[in-house]
Design a protein around this motif. Structure first.
Motif, PDB file in Angstrom:
ATOM      1  N   HIS A 134       1.007  -1.320   0.028  1.00  0.00           N
ATOM      2  CA  HIS A 134      -0.043   0.047   0.021  1.00  0.00           C
ATOM      3  C   HIS A 134       0.731   1.140  -0.121  1.00  0.00           C
ATOM      4  O   HIS A 134       2.046   1.216   0.503  1.00  0.00           O
ATOM      5  N   LYS A 135       0.076   2.185  -0.473  1.00  0.00           N
ATOM      6  CA  LYS A 135       0.640   3.527  -0.587  1.00  0.00           C
ATOM      7  C   LYS A 135       0.265   4.274   0.618  1.00  0.00           C
ATOM      8  O   LYS A 135      -0.927   4.021   1.158  1.00  0.00           O
ATOM      9  N   PRO A 136       0.629   5.433   1.168  1.00  0.00           N
ATOM     10  CA  PRO A 136      -0.020   6.259   2.103  1.00  0.00           C
ATOM     11  C   PRO A 136      -1.230   6.657   1.688  1.00  0.00           C
ATOM     12  O   PRO A 136      -1.310   6.879   0.581  1.00  0.00           O
ATOM     13  N   ALA A 137      -2.210   7.008   2.528  1.00  0.00           N
ATOM     14  CA  ALA A 137      -3.618   7.289   2.195  1.00  0.00           C
ATOM     15  C   ALA A 137      -3.661   8.388   1.545  1.00  0.00           C
ATOM     16  O   ALA A 137      -2.763   9.446   1.553  1.00  0.00           O
ATOM     17  N   THR A 138      -4.726   8.680   0.870  1.00  0.00           N
ATOM     18  CA  THR A 138      -4.937  10.017  -0.108  1.00  0.00           C
ATOM     19  C   THR A 138      -4.961  11.120   0.814  1.00  0.00           C
ATOM     20  O   THR A 138      -5.332  11.104   1.947  1.00  0.00           O
ATOM     21  N   HIS A 139      -3.769  12.199   0.236  1.00  0.00           N
ATOM     22  CA  HIS A 139      -3.855  13.558   1.035  1.00  0.00           C
ATOM     23  C   HIS A 139      -4.897  14.284   0.685  1.00  0.00           C
ATOM     24  O   HIS A 139      -5.226  14.579  -0.567  1.00  0.00           O
ATOM     25  N   LEU A 140      -5.565  15.252   1.717  1.00  0.00           N
ATOM     26  CA  LEU A 140      -6.463  16.256   1.385  1.00  0.00           C
ATOM     27  C   LEU A 140      -5.814  17.355   2.115  1.00  0.00           C
ATOM     28  O   LEU A 140      -5.454  17.540   3.066  1.00  0.00           O
ATOM     29  N   SER A 141      -6.121  18.346   0.958  1.00  0.00           N
ATOM     30  CA  SER A 141      -5.430  19.630   1.549  1.00  0.00           C
ATOM     31  C   SER A 141      -6.797  20.191   2.701  1.00  0.00           C
ATOM     32  O   SER A 141      -7.813  19.731   3.048  1.00  0.00           O
ATOM     33  N   PRO A 142      -6.396  21.222   3.633  1.00  0.00           N
ATOM     34  CA  PRO A 142      -7.204  21.873   4.622  1.00  0.00           C
ATOM     35  C   PRO A 142      -8.741  22.138   3.966  1.00  0.00           C
ATOM     36  O   PRO A 142      -9.704  21.756   4.542  1.00  0.00           O
ATOM     37  N   GLY A 143      -8.526  22.677   2.647  1.00  0.00           N
ATOM     38  CA  GLY A 143      -9.776  23.128   2.168  1.00  0.00           C
ATOM     39  C   GLY A 143     -10.678  21.877   1.644  1.00  0.00           C
ATOM     40  O   GLY A 143     -11.825  21.610   1.837  1.00  0.00           O
ATOM     41  N   GLU A 144      -9.921  20.903   0.989  1.00  0.00           N
ATOM     42  CA  GLU A 144     -10.509  19.613   0.558  1.00  0.00           C
ATOM     43  C   GLU A 144     -11.139  18.864   1.794  1.00  0.00           C
ATOM     44  O   GLU A 144     -12.268  18.142   1.625  1.00  0.00           O
ATOM     45  N   TRP A 145     -10.615  18.771   2.924  1.00  0.00           N
ATOM     46  CA  TRP A 145     -10.878  18.015   4.228  1.00  0.00           C
ATOM     47  C   TRP A 145     -12.214  18.645   4.565  1.00  0.00           C
ATOM     48  O   TRP A 145     -12.929  18.078   5.085  1.00  0.00           O
TER      49      TRP A 145
ATOM     50  N   TYR B  89      -8.474   8.573   4.283  1.00  0.00           N
ATOM     51  CA  TYR B  89      -7.696   9.994   3.846  1.00  0.00           C
ATOM     52  C   TYR B  89      -6.813  10.277   5.098  1.00  0.00           C
ATOM     53  O   TYR B  89      -7.113   9.916   6.356  1.00  0.00           O
ATOM     54  N   GLN B  90      -5.906  11.152   4.724  1.00  0.00           N
ATOM     55  CA  GLN B  90      -5.000  11.881   5.774  1.00  0.00           C
ATOM     56  C   GLN B  90      -5.056  13.417   5.438  1.00  0.00           C
ATOM     57  O   GLN B  90      -4.991  13.803   4.177  1.00  0.00           O
ATOM     58  N   LEU B  91      -4.785  14.222   6.505  1.00  0.00           N
ATOM     59  CA  LEU B  91      -4.978  15.700   6.446  1.00  0.00           C
ATOM     60  C   LEU B  91      -3.542  16.138   6.028  1.00  0.00           C
ATOM     61  O   LEU B  91      -2.718  15.845   6.765  1.00  0.00           O
ATOM     62  N   HIS B  92      -3.346  16.622   4.781  1.00  0.00           N
ATOM     63  CA  HIS B  92      -2.007  17.087   4.637  1.00  0.00           C
ATOM     64  C   HIS B  92      -1.491  18.182   5.295  1.00  0.00           C
ATOM     65  O   HIS B  92      -1.903  19.349   5.208  1.00  0.00           O
ATOM     66  N   GLY B  93      -0.234  18.044   5.767  1.00  0.00           N
ATOM     67  CA  GLY B  93       0.410  18.991   6.638  1.00  0.00           C
ATOM     68  C   GLY B  93      -0.195  18.885   7.959  1.00  0.00           C
ATOM     69  O   GLY B  93       0.076  19.760   8.853  1.00  0.00           O
ATOM     70  N   GLY B  94      -0.851  18.024   8.321  1.00  0.00           N
ATOM     71  CA  GLY B  94      -1.853  18.140   9.572  1.00  0.00           C
ATOM     72  C   GLY B  94      -2.417  19.084  10.413  1.00  0.00           C
ATOM     73  O   GLY B  94      -2.882  20.042   9.660  1.00  0.00           O
ATOM     74  N   ILE B  95      -2.522  19.020  11.442  1.00  0.00           N
ATOM     75  CA  ILE B  95      -3.341  20.030  12.286  1.00  0.00           C
ATOM     76  C   ILE B  95      -2.544  21.518  12.178  1.00  0.00           C
ATOM     77  O   ILE B  95      -3.517  22.621  11.702  1.00  0.00           O
TER      78      ILE B  95
ATOM     79  N   GLY C 203       1.341  17.215  12.401  1.00  0.00           N
ATOM     80  CA  GLY C 203       2.120  17.777  11.176  1.00  0.00           C
ATOM     81  C   GLY C 203       2.048  16.845   9.913  1.00  0.00           C
ATOM     82  O   GLY C 203       2.467  17.077   8.654  1.00  0.00           O
ATOM     83  N   GLY C 204       1.556  15.644   9.949  1.00  0.00           N
ATOM     84  CA  GLY C 204       1.305  14.758   8.853  1.00  0.00           C
ATOM     85  C   GLY C 204       2.141  13.548   8.885  1.00  0.00           C
ATOM     86  O   GLY C 204       1.837  12.342   8.345  1.00  0.00           O
ATOM     87  N   VAL C 205       3.281  13.457   9.629  1.00  0.00           N
ATOM     88  CA  VAL C 205       4.169  12.455   9.806  1.00  0.00           C
ATOM     89  C   VAL C 205       3.791  11.064  10.242  1.00  0.00           C
ATOM     90  O   VAL C 205       3.734  10.026   9.594  1.00  0.00           O
ATOM     91  N   ARG C 206       3.159  11.295  11.410  1.00  0.00           N
ATOM     92  CA  ARG C 206       2.665   9.899  11.850  1.00  0.00           C
ATOM     93  C   ARG C 206       1.425   9.256  11.035  1.00  0.00           C
ATOM     94  O   ARG C 206       1.377   8.132  11.034  1.00  0.00           O
ATOM     95  N   CYS C 207       0.653  10.206  10.424  1.00  0.00           N
ATOM     96  CA  CYS C 207      -0.434   9.475   9.493  1.00  0.00           C
ATOM     97  C   CYS C 207       0.255   8.780   8.241  1.00  0.00           C
ATOM     98  O   CYS C 207      -0.229   7.956   7.896  1.00  0.00           O
ATOM     99  N   GLU C 208       1.243   9.158   7.803  1.00  0.00           N
ATOM    100  CA  GLU C 208       1.874   8.646   6.553  1.00  0.00           C
ATOM    101  C   GLU C 208       2.161   7.057   7.066  1.00  0.00           C
ATOM    102  O   GLU C 208       1.749   6.308   6.184  1.00  0.00           O
ATOM    103  N   ARG C 209       2.734   6.872   7.981  1.00  0.00           N
ATOM    104  CA  ARG C 209       3.081   5.614   8.394  1.00  0.00           C
ATOM    105  C   ARG C 209       1.811   4.793   8.831  1.00  0.00           C
ATOM    106  O   ARG C 209       1.464   3.602   8.652  1.00  0.00           O
ATOM    107  N   ALA C 210       0.941   5.312   9.714  1.00  0.00           N
ATOM    108  CA  ALA C 210      -0.131   4.870  10.210  1.00  0.00           C
ATOM    109  C   ALA C 210      -1.274   4.448   9.396  1.00  0.00           C
ATOM    110  O   ALA C 210      -1.954   3.392   9.471  1.00  0.00           O
ATOM    111  N   SER C 211      -1.399   5.435   8.321  1.00  0.00           N
ATOM    112  CA  SER C 211      -2.480   4.994   7.061  1.00  0.00           C
ATOM    113  C   SER C 211      -2.066   3.748   6.440  1.00  0.00           C
ATOM    114  O   SER C 211      -2.981   2.949   6.140  1.00  0.00           O
ATOM    115  N   VAL C 212      -0.815   3.292   6.353  1.00  0.00           N
ATOM    116  CA  VAL C 212      -0.377   2.135   5.553  1.00  0.00           C
ATOM    117  C   VAL C 212      -0.578   1.117   6.328  1.00  0.00           C
ATOM    118  O   VAL C 212      -1.214  -0.147   6.011  1.00  0.00           O
TER     119      VAL C 212
END
Length: 441
Positions: free
Chosen positions: A201-212, A322-328, A285-294
């Motif tokens: 698997h690749k990391p989950a789809t990134h959503l920008s804050p607006g897309e989120w 999905y994951q929030l690109h750039g995190g909170i 910031g997004g880094v934890r979701c990169e691995r956790a989504s996989v």
């Protein structure tokens, strides 16, 4: 830097950074009575905390070592402090300094990465996505800057699975002695699922804050709350002071003590997660979701395959992830970050980011009144935060209640009861319970 645990450090190099002449040479972690240097006023807006990560191969140990040296060199050049992890799979860093110097650092870093990969700006397949975070204005600048720069070589950008050597050795011995039997060791199970995810698997789809915001608004208008889940991949002391709360959706606060506990929490919640149609993951910031989504994708795929085998002819549909690109941190930079409530906890001397909606989601452990300041009005660098007497995890105790109990980092007054993360004279919560939040329109 986001919370990292469990990795074995190959090389560690610390450099005492010479501060810019306008900044006092005080150690922000020293006690006030030990500080002999006068505090000079400094414009907060000149300084920033830079937060970034980047997954890209640094394939050899020699190249990793050279990159550690590179960070130490430019850290000294620009008088930066902070923490940088350099691994064969990429970088993860948090730095403090003047904004202009941080941007010079970012330019030099991009050039160095281009050199390592024989690329140019137009050929890059990676993005540092550096977030330049404001300082808090309620505490002095020098109390929010890292004392020095530590660049270290590690096995991973961030460690999702606890890589304790003794655990690994026990698992390896068991695999050799029982090759046909899958060990029940939870660390081995988690590592096995993560390895599967990284291969498939690749990391989950990134959503920008607006897309989120847009997608959550669209889905929650048409689904019942159980079908849309927000998954907080942070630790309990982070989500206690701030989290997403979306009408007609459920938010799962995983309430881990450290990131390496997340796989076990996800395994305990897999039935709930599998019943949803959409899962929105987020972290600082997004880094934890990169691995956790996989990991999550592999875990849910395994569960679907098990259910399909139990019910031939029926195919279980997996939820979209999905994951929030750039995190909170990136989300709070937009004009109207309306879905995040409370403060954003950060792993730097600020403790929390100054951008927030002025709401208080945290509560005092004793009186249960709204409270979200671990430091009770003090600068985090003064080390006066409230912590559990036993495990020393951060706890929320309001100013009034703080006078009636003793926390772990205080001289114990025998007349005062000890404070634990489970409450006054209660117990230490070694495994904080998962919380499920539901919000009505």
């Amino acid at each position: 830097m986001n919370n990292q645990v469990g990795s074995k450090t190959m090389i560690t190099s610390a450099v005492n950074v010479e501060r810019h002449p306008s900044v006092s040479m005080m150690d922000p972690h020293s006690r006030p009575e030990d500080r002999n240097c006068p505090i000079n006023p400094h414009p907060h807006h000149d300084y920033r905390i830079a937060l970034y990560y980047c997954y890209l191969p640094i394939p050899t140990k020699t190249m990793v070592t050279e990159h550690v040296d590179f960070h130490n060199m430019i850290g000294q050049r620009y008088s930066l402090g902070g923490r940088v992890r350099i691994s064969p799979e990429g970088l993860n860093g948090v730095l403090s300094g003047k904004l202009q110097d941080l941007k010079r650092y970012a330019y030099d870093l991009e050039q160095e990465l281009d050199r390592l990969h024989y690329t140019t700006e137009n050929q890059r397949k990676w993005d540092l996505d550096i977030k330049y975070c404001l300082l808090r204005e309620d505490i002095p600048v020098e109390a929010q800057l890292f004392a020095n720069l530590v660049a270290k070589a590690t096995k991973t950008v961030i460690s999702l699975v606890d890589t304790d050597e003794s655990q690994q050795q026990r698992s390896n011995r068991r695999r050799k002695s029982e090759p046909n039997k899958v060990p029940n060791n939870p660390h081995f199970v988690a590592q096995n699922i993560l390895d599967q995810g990284l291969h498939q698997h690749k990391p989950a789809t990134h959503l920008s804050p607006g897309e989120w915001d847009d997608y959550l608004g669209e889905l929650t208008a048409a689904n019942d709350p159980s079908k849309v889940i927000l998954l907080d991949c942070r630790n309990v002391y982070e989500s206690n002071v701030g989290h997403f709360l979306v009408p007609q959706a459920s938010t799962i606060l995983t309430n881990t003590r450290k990131y390496a506990e997340l796989p076990h929490v996800l395994l305990s919640q897999r039935d709930r997660l599998l019943q949803s149609d959409h899962i929105f993951m987020y972290c600082t910031g997004g880094v934890r979701c990169e691995r956790a989504s996989v990991f999550l994708q592999a875990m849910l795929e395994n569960q679907c395959n098990e259910e399909d085998s139990d019910s031939p002819g029926e195919t279980k549909k997996k939820p979209q992830i999905y994951q929030l690109h750039g995190g909170i941190q990136r989300y709070l930079e937009q004009e109207n970050p309306s879905l995040y409530k409370g403060k954003n906890f950060v792993f730097d001397p600020r403790r929390t980011d100054p951008k927030h909606d002025n709401s208080t989601v945290g509560t005092c452990l004793l009186c249960h009144q709204p409270h979200d300041d671990y430091d009770n009005g003090h600068a985090p660098a003064t080390n006066k935060e409230a912590r559990c007497w036993n495990c020393r995890i951060l706890i929320l105790v309001c100013d009034d209640c703080r006078q009636t109990v003793a926390c772990s980092n205080e001289v114990h007054d025998e007349a005062l009861p000890r404070m634990y993360c489970g409450g006054k004279e209660e117990r230490c919560l070694h495994v904080p319970p998962v919380r499920i939040l539901n919000s009505e329109r």
